[in-house]
Write a protein that holds these residues in place. Sequence first.
Motif, PDB file in Angstrom:
ATOM      1  N   LYS A 165       0.821  -1.210   0.000  1.00 42.28           N
ATOM      2  CA  LYS A 165       0.000   0.000   0.000  1.00 42.28           C
ATOM      3  C   LYS A 165       0.853   1.258   0.000  1.00 42.28           C
ATOM      4  N   THR A 166       2.050   1.141   0.563  1.00 42.40           N
ATOM      5  CA  THR A 166       2.957   2.294   0.629  1.00 42.40           C
ATOM      6  C   THR A 166       3.651   2.567  -0.696  1.00 42.40           C
ATOM      7  N   GLY A 167       3.486   1.661  -1.681  1.00 44.16           N
ATOM      8  CA  GLY A 167       4.158   1.810  -2.957  1.00 44.16           C
ATOM      9  C   GLY A 167       5.472   1.059  -3.031  1.00 44.16           C
ATOM     10  N   ALA A 168       5.951   0.539  -1.879  1.00 39.89           N
ATOM     11  CA  ALA A 168       7.179  -0.253  -1.865  1.00 39.89           C
ATOM     12  C   ALA A 168       6.915  -1.628  -2.470  1.00 39.89           C
ATOM     13  N   LEU A 169       7.979  -2.289  -2.850  1.00 43.01           N
ATOM     14  CA  LEU A 169       7.872  -3.592  -3.492  1.00 43.01           C
ATOM     15  C   LEU A 169       8.135  -4.710  -2.493  1.00 43.01           C
ATOM     16  N   ARG A 170       7.303  -5.737  -2.527  1.00 40.86           N
ATOM     17  CA  ARG A 170       7.511  -6.921  -1.702  1.00 40.86           C
ATOM     18  C   ARG A 170       7.805  -8.098  -2.628  1.00 40.86           C
ATOM     19  N   ILE A 171       8.845  -8.850  -2.298  1.00 43.36           N
ATOM     20  CA  ILE A 171       9.213 -10.007  -3.105  1.00 43.36           C
ATOM     21  C   ILE A 171       8.570 -11.254  -2.506  1.00 43.36           C
ATOM     22  N   CYS A 172       7.513 -11.731  -3.135  1.00 48.59           N
ATOM     23  CA  CYS A 172       6.889 -12.993  -2.741  1.00 48.59           C
ATOM     24  C   CYS A 172       7.398 -14.105  -3.656  1.00 48.59           C
ATOM     25  N   VAL A 173       7.255 -15.331  -3.213  1.00 53.77           N
ATOM     26  CA  VAL A 173       7.721 -16.480  -3.994  1.00 53.77           C
ATOM     27  C   VAL A 173       6.552 -17.427  -4.226  1.00 53.77           C
ATOM     28  N   ASP A 174       6.462 -17.946  -5.438  1.00 52.17           N
ATOM     29  CA  ASP A 174       5.393 -18.885  -5.792  1.00 52.17           C
ATOM     30  C   ASP A 174       5.761 -20.274  -5.279  1.00 52.17           C
ATOM     31  N   TYR A 175       5.383 -20.555  -4.037  1.00 48.44           N
ATOM     32  CA  TYR A 175       5.732 -21.825  -3.401  1.00 48.44           C
ATOM     33  C   TYR A 175       4.626 -22.877  -3.536  1.00 48.44           C
ATOM     34  N   ARG A 176       3.751 -22.746  -4.528  1.00 43.61           N
ATOM     35  CA  ARG A 176       2.643 -23.688  -4.652  1.00 43.61           C
ATOM     36  C   ARG A 176       3.118 -25.122  -4.870  1.00 43.61           C
ATOM     37  N   ASP A 177       4.139 -25.306  -5.672  1.00 41.64           N
ATOM     38  CA  ASP A 177       4.642 -26.659  -5.914  1.00 41.64           C
ATOM     39  C   ASP A 177       5.278 -27.246  -4.653  1.00 41.64           C
ATOM     40  N   VAL A 178       6.062 -26.436  -3.947  1.00 44.24           N
ATOM     41  CA  VAL A 178       6.676 -26.888  -2.696  1.00 44.24           C
ATOM     42  C   VAL A 178       5.596 -27.217  -1.669  1.00 44.24           C
ATOM     43  N   ASN A 179       4.596 -26.347  -1.577  1.00 45.89           N
ATOM     44  CA  ASN A 179       3.525 -26.569  -0.608  1.00 45.89           C
ATOM     45  C   ASN A 179       2.714 -27.821  -0.907  1.00 45.89           C
ATOM     46  N   ASP A 180       2.522 -28.111  -2.196  1.00 41.55           N
ATOM     47  CA  ASP A 180       1.781 -29.326  -2.563  1.00 41.55           C
ATOM     48  C   ASP A 180       2.509 -30.582  -2.091  1.00 41.55           C
ATOM     49  N   ALA A 181       3.838 -30.498  -2.030  1.00 45.27           N
ATOM     50  CA  ALA A 181       4.630 -31.665  -1.635  1.00 45.27           C
ATOM     51  C   ALA A 181       4.757 -31.804  -0.119  1.00 45.27           C
ATOM     52  N   CYS A 182       4.415 -30.732   0.624  1.00 47.13           N
ATOM     53  CA  CYS A 182       4.558 -30.756   2.082  1.00 47.13           C
ATOM     54  C   CYS A 182       3.346 -31.415   2.739  1.00 47.13           C
ATOM     55  N   PRO A 183       3.559 -32.338   3.671  1.00 47.97           N
ATOM     56  CA  PRO A 183       2.421 -32.863   4.441  1.00 47.97           C
ATOM     57  C   PRO A 183       1.880 -31.779   5.369  1.00 47.97           C
ATOM     58  N   LYS A 184       0.618 -31.888   5.716  1.00 52.10           N
ATOM     59  CA  LYS A 184      -0.018 -30.877   6.564  1.00 52.10           C
ATOM     60  C   LYS A 184       0.398 -31.064   8.015  1.00 52.10           C
ATOM     61  N   ASP A 185       0.796 -29.965   8.659  1.00 45.19           N
ATOM     62  CA  ASP A 185       1.059 -29.968  10.092  1.00 45.19           C
ATOM     63  C   ASP A 185      -0.288 -29.854  10.806  1.00 45.19           C
ATOM     64  N   GLU A 186      -0.651 -30.859  11.570  1.00 46.93           N
ATOM     65  CA  GLU A 186      -1.973 -30.904  12.184  1.00 46.93           C
ATOM     66  C   GLU A 186      -2.071 -30.074  13.464  1.00 46.93           C
ATOM     67  N   PHE A 187      -0.997 -29.355  13.810  1.00 53.39           N
ATOM     68  CA  PHE A 187      -1.055 -28.487  14.981  1.00 53.39           C
ATOM     69  C   PHE A 187      -2.080 -27.389  14.719  1.00 53.39           C
ATOM     70  N   SER A 188      -3.128 -27.344  15.506  1.00 53.00           N
ATOM     71  CA  SER A 188      -4.247 -26.445  15.215  1.00 53.00           C
ATOM     72  C   SER A 188      -4.012 -25.051  15.789  1.00 53.00           C
ATOM     73  N   LEU A 189      -4.483 -24.045  15.058  1.00 50.53           N
ATOM     74  CA  LEU A 189      -4.428 -22.663  15.524  1.00 50.53           C
ATOM     75  C   LEU A 189      -5.596 -22.405  16.477  1.00 50.53           C
ATOM     76  N   PRO A 190      -5.478 -21.400  17.348  1.00 53.78           N
ATOM     77  CA  PRO A 190      -6.569 -21.098  18.285  1.00 53.78           C
ATOM     78  C   PRO A 190      -7.858 -20.727  17.557  1.00 53.78           C
ATOM     79  N   ILE A 191      -8.984 -20.973  18.203  1.00 53.50           N
ATOM     80  CA  ILE A 191     -10.284 -20.587  17.663  1.00 53.50           C
ATOM     81  C   ILE A 191     -10.527 -19.123  18.023  1.00 53.50           C
ATOM     82  N   THR A 192     -10.701 -18.291  17.006  1.00 54.41           N
ATOM     83  CA  THR A 192     -10.752 -16.837  17.234  1.00 54.41           C
ATOM     84  C   THR A 192     -11.913 -16.432  18.137  1.00 54.41           C
ATOM     85  N   GLU A 193     -13.057 -17.115  18.015  1.00 56.14           N
ATOM     86  CA  GLU A 193     -14.200 -16.760  18.860  1.00 56.14           C
ATOM     87  C   GLU A 193     -13.868 -16.945  20.340  1.00 56.14           C
ATOM     88  N   LEU A 194     -13.122 -18.002  20.651  1.00 55.41           N
ATOM     89  CA  LEU A 194     -12.748 -18.248  22.044  1.00 55.41           C
ATOM     90  C   LEU A 194     -11.748 -17.202  22.534  1.00 55.41           C
TER      91      LEU A 194
END
Length: 287
Positions: A165-194
């Motif tokens: 938003k500031t006009g600066a550049l952010r370098i993101c990486v297309d990690y979709r292929d890497v992410n597809d190969a990664c198993p899911k970490d089942e550690f759950s995030l907190p429930i926001t309502e709680l």
Amino acid sequence: MKINDDLVQVNCTSFEETVNQDDNPQDSKEFIDIIQPAPPQMEGGQATIDDLQEINLGTVDSPKPIFVSALLTSQELEEYTQLLQEYRDVFAWSYQDMSGLDPNVVVHKLGIPDETRWVKQAPGRFRPELTIQIEIEIYKLIAAGFIREVQYPTWLSNIVPVLKKTGALRICVDYRDVNDACPKDEFSLPITELLVDATTGFGALSFMDGFSGYNQIKMAPDDQEKTAFLTPKGIYCHTVVPFGLKNAGATYQRAMMTIFNDMLHNTIECYVDDLVVKTRKREHHLS
């Protein structure tokens, strides 16, 4: 307030879908028109958003801004300023201020099975003026120690330049292929309502946000080169957790639970890199 806005937005969307099925379109429009965003102050209660005032913990030449409620009394303001000045070394305003988390506490592992087939994305193309901006950002990441050069990578991803938003550049990486190969970490995030319920009825709240939070966690040495990405300047990999990697949120949350341990749900609530410090009575908040 953000949570209130989200709830209003969700409710409006659901309501609109319902009334669109109504037999009388005019009545539907009138109902939608009367829906208003949540007010900054609830009727009969205190304001849901405090006006803020800025405190400079640094100097005029090297400012280190922090924000406190404008509703503090002059004595409270003086006491909080003294406290923040005393502990200002735990805050970060730049990459150089970050010491990072001890690898003995946490590192991020990809967990890609050894038999998984490597993926190397085809090189992307960028306009000449964009290439210059990309190289400037790459120099910053190198200087901060977030990336290092790599040769003969097995996995290779492309970068995706994104304007902030500031006009600066952010370098993101297309990690979709890497992410597809990664198993899911089942550690759950907190429930926001709680988490929201857990802060109800407290006399004072302080909100803190992790500075470049994921970048404070080291990548496991064996997995660093799997994060390799191609730039106009060369091929680099991340030594710290980059934005966009699968399971990064779970790794961060696990680290925060280790660090704060018995303080969680007592004086602190935490959702990844967002922290709320709470006390039942306002006068006890400083301590």
